[in-house]
Design a protein around this motif. Structure first.
Motif, PDB file in Angstrom:
ATOM      1  N   SER A   1       0.874  -1.083  -0.042  1.00  0.00           N
ATOM      2  CA  SER A   1       0.012   0.023   0.043  1.00  0.00           C
ATOM      3  C   SER A   1       0.879   1.089  -0.021  1.00  0.00           C
ATOM      4  O   SER A   1       0.462   2.219  -0.529  1.00  0.00           O
ATOM      5  CB  SER A   1      -0.929   0.038   1.156  1.00  0.00           C
ATOM      6  OG  SER A   1      -0.199   0.041   2.454  1.00  0.00           O
TER       7      SER A   1
ATOM      8  N   GLU B   1      -1.528   4.075  -1.262  1.00  0.00           N
ATOM      9  CA  GLU B   1      -2.627   4.103  -0.736  1.00  0.00           C
ATOM     10  C   GLU B   1      -2.976   4.631   0.793  1.00  0.00           C
ATOM     11  O   GLU B   1      -4.063   4.556   0.995  1.00  0.00           O
ATOM     12  CB  GLU B   1      -3.248   2.432  -0.883  1.00  0.00           C
ATOM     13  CG  GLU B   1      -3.349   1.746  -2.172  1.00  0.00           C
ATOM     14  CD  GLU B   1      -3.301   0.337  -2.366  1.00  0.00           C
ATOM     15  OE1 GLU B   1      -3.611  -0.106  -1.208  1.00  0.00           O
ATOM     16  OE2 GLU B   1      -3.281  -0.129  -3.311  1.00  0.00           O
TER      17      GLU B   1
ATOM     18  N   TRP C   1      -6.042   4.156   5.178  1.00  0.00           N
ATOM     19  CA  TRP C   1      -5.649   3.454   4.083  1.00  0.00           C
ATOM     20  C   TRP C   1      -6.824   3.442   3.078  1.00  0.00           C
ATOM     21  O   TRP C   1      -7.837   2.890   3.394  1.00  0.00           O
ATOM     22  CB  TRP C   1      -5.278   1.875   4.565  1.00  0.00           C
ATOM     23  CG  TRP C   1      -5.067   1.074   3.716  1.00  0.00           C
ATOM     24  CD1 TRP C   1      -4.719   1.178   2.302  1.00  0.00           C
ATOM     25  CD2 TRP C   1      -4.593  -0.557   3.810  1.00  0.00           C
ATOM     26  NE1 TRP C   1      -4.287  -0.148   1.506  1.00  0.00           N
ATOM     27  CE2 TRP C   1      -4.093  -1.142   2.614  1.00  0.00           C
ATOM     28  CE3 TRP C   1      -4.693  -1.194   4.788  1.00  0.00           C
ATOM     29  CZ2 TRP C   1      -4.159  -2.333   2.369  1.00  0.00           C
ATOM     30  CZ3 TRP C   1      -4.465  -2.546   4.507  1.00  0.00           C
ATOM     31  CH2 TRP C   1      -3.903  -3.153   3.436  1.00  0.00           C
ATOM     32  N   GLN C   2      -6.433   3.934   1.756  1.00  0.00           N
ATOM     33  CA  GLN C   2      -7.475   3.676   0.731  1.00  0.00           C
ATOM     34  C   GLN C   2      -7.273   2.426   0.129  1.00  0.00           C
ATOM     35  O   GLN C   2      -6.648   2.261  -1.004  1.00  0.00           O
ATOM     36  CB  GLN C   2      -7.196   5.192  -0.173  1.00  0.00           C
ATOM     37  CG  GLN C   2      -8.318   5.265  -1.237  1.00  0.00           C
ATOM     38  CD  GLN C   2      -9.707   5.505  -0.909  1.00  0.00           C
ATOM     39  OE1 GLN C   2      -9.956   6.519   0.172  1.00  0.00           O
ATOM     40  NE2 GLN C   2     -10.703   4.564  -1.018  1.00  0.00           N
ATOM     41  N   HIS C   3      -8.049   1.270   0.706  1.00  0.00           N
ATOM     42  CA  HIS C   3      -7.919   0.077   0.213  1.00  0.00           C
ATOM     43  C   HIS C   3      -8.633  -0.009  -1.210  1.00  0.00           C
ATOM     44  O   HIS C   3      -9.700   0.635  -1.465  1.00  0.00           O
ATOM     45  CB  HIS C   3      -8.541  -1.080   1.215  1.00  0.00           C
ATOM     46  CG  HIS C   3      -8.206  -2.217   0.985  1.00  0.00           C
ATOM     47  ND1 HIS C   3      -8.802  -3.017   0.168  1.00  0.00           N
ATOM     48  CD2 HIS C   3      -7.294  -3.115   1.624  1.00  0.00           C
ATOM     49  CE1 HIS C   3      -8.561  -4.165   0.196  1.00  0.00           C
ATOM     50  NE2 HIS C   3      -7.457  -4.222   0.964  1.00  0.00           N
ATOM     51  N   PRO C   4      -8.018  -0.814  -2.107  1.00  0.00           N
ATOM     52  CA  PRO C   4      -8.391  -0.805  -3.634  1.00  0.00           C
ATOM     53  C   PRO C   4      -9.965  -1.281  -3.531  1.00  0.00           C
ATOM     54  O   PRO C   4     -10.738  -0.984  -4.601  1.00  0.00           O
ATOM     55  CB  PRO C   4      -7.485  -1.456  -4.267  1.00  0.00           C
ATOM     56  CG  PRO C   4      -6.765  -2.242  -3.302  1.00  0.00           C
ATOM     57  CD  PRO C   4      -6.746  -1.497  -2.024  1.00  0.00           C
TER      58      PRO C   4
END
Length: 876
Positions: free
Chosen positions: A627, A632, A657-660
């Motif tokens: 990440s 991310e 956390w900009q998780h996909p």
């Protein structure tokens, strides 16, 4: 093989508790489907009723689940339906069995006959693509009046057993197979055929008809050795020669309370056994075995030479007694000559001196020989002699222990050969004895090296796994496995050195032994990890009671080199039920990692959800490592407000956390994982650098003035104590951000450790212009004495003390007392968790200088905070 019967019992209990109704096929559908997916060895779960109805979830050969149904509305035929992705039955009929009545099936009739859990006979069934063999665990269902309602059944395909054997035979032994006493094949690790198909009928194969030559040879040897295989009741370790190579064979009878009667045969060569020993010790094992083999070959050669000399001497003695005496005195082996017609025996002088006797102190009689044999070895010696007498072996050879004059035992190797008359009747048996005690001791040292930990002298991982394998083979029940990991050991090992760390591990091992019972097994399985097997544990409460004692013992101080060292431990517990024994160590390990995340108690009992959780955690860990590289990880900022002016005076830096796929994750969802997998430090370093560079950019762009500061949470390692000095001031200086624009937040837990060094370090940082906050005050361990001595600027009171201040008078009084205490120590106060206007007014009236919470602002992204920063700022 317990699993299918246990599953039947679970389903029967569900019926008795009114959780399951055998007439409710909709409920049975989802209940059975979940069970068949959870247990790999189960190929079908079904129920037949006394009214002739039937319901089952059956796996096809490719593990696709199907539904088999026969109801009163379809009185003659059974239909097979497909299941969709959601697990519901479709209307697609994929098969049909005409004139199907479960009450007429052998499995149903056998369950009614025995009225207790029992195995069906092995039977034939056919799928769309192939023929299969299987067997069913069955259990009658009765109502409260004792009337039979139906029968539960769990199918086990024999191919599942073969696949299981195949998995465990990837390492030694080379071949594992199971047969019935009638020699009919049940399963094989090499997946060789169990049957032939002729005219759509299955004809089961005997082991002696197998196309595997090793399997066939082993069975033929067993038939020759035992005669009737149905009479075998005990395990046996045997050996035979095949193609001029020695083959070792272990025979284990498997009988249970449900009518099972099988023989498990493990076949392996000595070379392959050594080849599969743990790689770390394999070299030493092979080298040592080579030395032993060379010694043994030399021994065989010497014995053979002596034997030839003996035969020559016997011929010569007919004419020369003197030459006979010279031959006896010229060898270091003990010679014996047994007249099988008269039972008279002769022992040479060396035979007697080997035991510590003079020639005249021991009589030449067979009783003297028998009395000297160790009680545990007498049957082995007798069997070896009888085997040669019955022409099953060309010579007699046996290793065993004999009693010496001083009451000690030595190991000897006996070799001999019978002289037969022209009618093949035994006349006499002549042989020699060699003292092999030194070779045996060398082998014992070799085994100790392979199965003991060099440092602690405890058992090692290899021994522990071998012990679990033995329990599994013997179907041992009622035990628990503990997996122990020492907390803070790495810090002690890194800071005080490996010698101190080694002494600590030794003392931990000794302390654990004082708590354990004589029947328990303790092993060091690597690093700071220990494993314990507790015997006689049928209830988890008993295991927990022992674990509490172990944790209390480890929690006591350890005295090493005039230092008192304190450590803790995390313990995972796995209880034996119907699992494979080897799985328990893995399960206890998984439970231990869950215990790592707890504060008290520091133990966790394994459950099946933990394995799924671990897989999810491993997947998340791999994504987290990636990440930072993929940008991310994002920084968010929450304003800190001056209650006197209502303006922003500082920004607390927070991480997201900009998780996909899962969207925006909060710190609680990944920071603990980052700490467990060693990512917390590089993550915090990235936060520190990125936040300070962003702050400098805003200053240079005129978005903020130089009175605003950012507040960053620090780890203990980042503060720079002891061997782990990280120059915070150097990082900030390299970035170019003034020290007055940075505040450091530390927890109460940190100030508890290394008090004198911490005070000096924080004083140095304050002198450089940084500010220091104590974060989450009231939730940690700090004492008033430490608080008054620590060089800090702001006390940050945790939000838990704010929640009830509106309606709870005691909560307001407590918060006021904390604020007054802080002011008496010349500290300013920042209160977290302000969510309403009323809460803000109350803490302002109490004299609190700063506040933070959703009432003022939620945490904001980089773009969002820029628009908010147009406010004026006050210096904190």
């Amino acid at each position: 093989m317990e699993q299918p019967h246990r599953l039947n019992q679970v389903n029967l209990n569900a019926v008795n508790l009114n959780l399951l109704n055998i007439q409710d096929f909709s409920l049975l559908h989802h209940y059975f489907l979940k069970e068949v997916k959870s247990f790999e060895a189960i190929s079908a779960i079904q129920v037949g009723t006394e009214s002739g109805e039937y319901f089952g979830i059956v796996l096809l050969e490719d593990n696709t689940p199907t539904v088999e149904v026969k109801t009163s509305e379809m009185p003659n035929d059974k239909y097979v339906y497909a299941i969709d992705e959601k697990g519901d039955r479709t209307e697609q009929v994929i098969g049909m069995a005409k004139n199907y009545d479960p009450r007429l099936r052998d499995w149903y009739k056998k369950a009614k006959l025995y009225q207790q859990p029992v195995w069906s006979d092995i039977y034939q069934y056919a799928s769309n693509t192939s023929y299969q063999l299987g067997m069913m665990a069955v259990h009658s269902i009765f109502n409260s009046e004792g009337k039979i309602l139906g029968v539960f059944g769990c199918d086990v395909a024999l191919t599942h057993i073969s696949r299981f054997l195949n998995k465990i035979s990837v390492e030694a032994p080379e071949l594992i197979f199971i047969i019935e006493p009638s020699e009919l094949l049940v399963a094989t690790s090499d997946m060789s055929p169990l049957f032939l198909v002729e005219e759509e009928k299955i004809i089961r194969l005997k082991a002696t008809e197998s196309n595997n030559p090793l399997l066939k040879a082993a069975t033929l040897y067993l038939k020759k050795y035992f005669g009737d295989l149905d009479l075998i009741t005990n395990s046996h370790h045997l050996e035979f020669s095949l193609d001029n190579q020695m083959v070792f064979l272990e025979l284990i009878p498997l009988k249970d309370n449900y009518g099972l009667n099988w023989l498990i045969i493990l076949v392996a060569s000595e070379f392959n056994f050594i080849k599969n020993v743990d790689e770390q010790v394999r070299g030493s094992l092979l080298n040592s075995y080579r030395v032993l083999e060379e010694a043994n070959q030399e021994l065989e050669k010497r014995v053979e030479e002596k034997y030839k000399e003996l035969i020559s001497s016997r011929e010569a003695l007919e004419t020369s007694e003197e030459r006979w005496q010279l031959a006896l005195k010229g060898t270091n082996d003990g010679i014996w000559d047994w007249n099988l017609q008269t039972n008279a025996i002769f022992f040479s002088e060396r035979w007697k001196t080997m035991l510590g006797y003079h020639d005249w102190e021991m009589n030449n009689n067979i009783q003297a020989w028998v009395r000297s044999i160790h009680p545990e070895d007498k049957i082995k010696v007798k069997k070896a002699i009888e085997t040669h007498l019955k022409h099953k072996k060309d010579s007699y050879m046996c290793e065993y222990r004999v009693l010496c004059k001083d009451n000690s035992y030595i190991w000897v190797l006996d070799r001999g050969k019978i002289l037969w008359d022209k009618d093949k009747k035994p006349l006499r048996m002549i042989g020699c004895r060699t003292d092999i005690t030194l070779q045996k001791r060398a082998k014992e040292k070799l085994i100790k090296y392979a199965f003991y930990d060099n440092l602690t002298q405890l058992h090692n991982r290899a021994f522990f796994i071998k012990y679990l394998e033995t329990l599994e083979l013997n179907k041992t029940k009622n035990f628990a496995v503990l997996f122990i990991d020492l907390d803070r050991f790495k810090i002690i090992n890194d800071s005080l050195g490996h010698l101190v760390g080694d002494q600590l591990l030794i003392q931990v091992g000794k302390r654990l032994l004082t708590i354990l019972r004589p029947q328990d097994v303790l092993a060091r399985i690597g690093g700071d990890e220990f494993a314990i097997l507790l015997k006689g544990i049928s209830q988890i409460s008993k295991a927990i009671s022992i674990v509490k004692k172990l944790l209390a013992a480890i929690g006591e101080p350890f005295e090493i080199e005039d230092k008192q060292l304190m450590i803790g431990a995390s313990v995972g517990i796995a209880l034996s039920t119907n699992q494979v024994s080897l799985m328990l160590l893995e399960q206890a390990d998984i439970a231990m990692y869950h215990a790592k995340g707890k504060t008290n108690p520091k133990y966790v009992v394994y459950n099946n959800e933990m394995h799924i959780s671990l897989l999810n955690k491993l997947n998340l860990e791999m994504e987290l490592r990636k990440s930072i590289q993929d940008s991310e990880i994002l920084l968010y900022y929450q304003p800190i407000i001056s209650l006197a002016t209502g303006r922003i005076v500082s920004l607390e830096v927070l991480v997201r956390w900009q998780h996909p796929t899962r969207g925006l994750l909060l710190p609680d969802e990944f920071l603990n994982l980052a700490e467990e997998c060693g990512l917390i430090f590089p993550l915090n370093e990235w936060v520190l650098n990125t936040a300070c560079k962003q702050m400098l950019t805003w200053l240079n762009q005129g978005i903020i003035n130089d009175n605003l500061s950012i507040s960053i949470n620090l780890l203990e390692e980042q503060i720079g104590i002891g061997n782990s000095k990280i120059k915070l001031e150097q990082i900030i200086q390299n970035i170019g951000l003034p020290a007055k624009n940075v505040s450091w937040e530390i927890t109460e837990t940190i100030i508890k450790q290394n008090t004198e060094q911490m005070i000096a370090r924080l004083s140095h940082l304050r002198n450089l212009g940084f500010k220091v906050y104590i974060d989450d005050f009231g939730t940690g361990y700090s004492s008033l004495e430490r608080l008054q001595n620590f060089p800090v600027d702001v006390l940050k009171i945790d939000k838990v003390f704010v929640k009830k201040i509106i309606e709870d008078k005691k909560a307001r009084q407590f918060l006021q007392a904390v604020i007054n205490l802080a002011h008496s120590l010349d500290l300013k106060v920042l209160v977290e968790g302000i969510e309403t206007s009323q809460q803000g007014k109350i803490v302002e009236k109490m004299g609190c200088e700063y506040a933070q919470g959703y009432y003022f602002s939620r945490p904001l992204s980089n773009q969002e905070i820029i628009s908010v920063l147009k406010l004026n700022y006050d210096e904190i």
